[in-house]
Design a protein around this motif. Structure first.
Motif, PDB file in Angstrom:
ATOM      1  N   TYR A  52       0.808  -1.386   0.183  1.00  0.00           N
ATOM      2  CA  TYR A  52      -0.074   0.060  -0.054  1.00  0.00           C
ATOM      3  C   TYR A  52       0.984   1.356  -0.008  1.00  0.00           C
ATOM      4  N   CYS A 108       2.188   2.273  -3.440  1.00  0.00           N
ATOM      5  CA  CYS A 108       1.180   2.757  -4.456  1.00  0.00           C
ATOM      6  C   CYS A 108       1.316   4.353  -4.817  1.00  0.00           C
ATOM      7  N   TYR A 141      -3.555  -0.480  -6.708  1.00  0.00           N
ATOM      8  CA  TYR A 141      -4.347  -0.838  -5.493  1.00  0.00           C
ATOM      9  C   TYR A 141      -5.252  -2.142  -5.532  1.00  0.00           C
ATOM     10  N   CYS A 188      -2.982  -4.539  -4.195  1.00  0.00           N
ATOM     11  CA  CYS A 188      -2.785  -4.317  -2.627  1.00  0.00           C
ATOM     12  C   CYS A 188      -3.996  -4.777  -2.095  1.00  0.00           C
TER      13      CYS A 188
END
Length: 193
Positions: A145, A148, A154, A157
């Motif tokens: 995360y 990112c 995402y 993640c």
């Protein structure tokens, strides 16, 4: 750096394939030998009696080694990405690697000390392997995360975090139920506790 070489991408796939083969081969041998019932035995039950115990131990120790290599590659990859982005502290990355390595040591203990031969050592190894594995997966999800959107999407993640949450949820009943039983044999007959 080794982690930036395109040739190391096979290592995680090899880890998954080898580990799956270890569980499947020892399961098939244990079932065919009549050492376990075919319906959902404990993984450790399928590696307790010879000849499957030797195969199980050997293959799981190789899996632990492949796990170490995979985690080290991930560590190097994060270090390299972090040089330009600074999304995580180096100490967090090292801590995550150390937790992962503890899990691999736990796997080695589980593979080496069979469930019924040395149950306390086997159980400690399993606790270290699964506990460290859950913490490692969660730490790697958090690191993902933080990286990112430059190094991860995402979507990836969210998948990693979902696996982390499922692992955490599964770990709790494993501890609760494992503490409620004292296994002295694999074969269970009706009327026994």
């Amino acid at each position: 750096m080794l982690c930036c070489m395109p040739g190391v991408a096979f290592v995680p796939a090899l880890l998954v394939s080898w580990s799956s083969a270890a569980f499947i081969i020892s399961y098939v041998i244990a079932v065919l030998a009549g050492h376990v019932e075919p319906l959902v035995p404990y993984i450790s039950d399928t590696g307790t009696k010879p000849p499957e115990s030797g195969i199980f131990g050997f293959m799981i120790n190789i899996s632990a080694l492949l796990g170490v290599i995979t985690m080290y590659i991930r560590y190097l990859l994060i270090e390299k990405q972090n040089e330009s982005s600074h999304f995580v502290t180096s100490s967090c990355n090292i801590f995550s690697l150390c937790i992962g390595l503890m899990g691999c040591i736990g796997m080695g203990i589980v593979a080496t000390f069979q469930e019924l031969s040395v149950p306390s050592v086997h159980d400690i190894g399993a606790l270290v392997a699964f506990g460290s594995g859950v913490v490692y997966i969660t730490l790697q999800s958090i690191i993902s995360y933080k990286s990112c959107p430059q190094w991860n999407t995402y979507f990836v993640c969210h998948i990693r975090m979902a696996i982390s949450v499922i692992s955490c949820i599964a770990f709790i009943p494993m501890i609760v139920f494992a503490s409620q039983i004292s296994m002295t044999k694999i074969d269970w007959t009706p009327g026994e506790k």
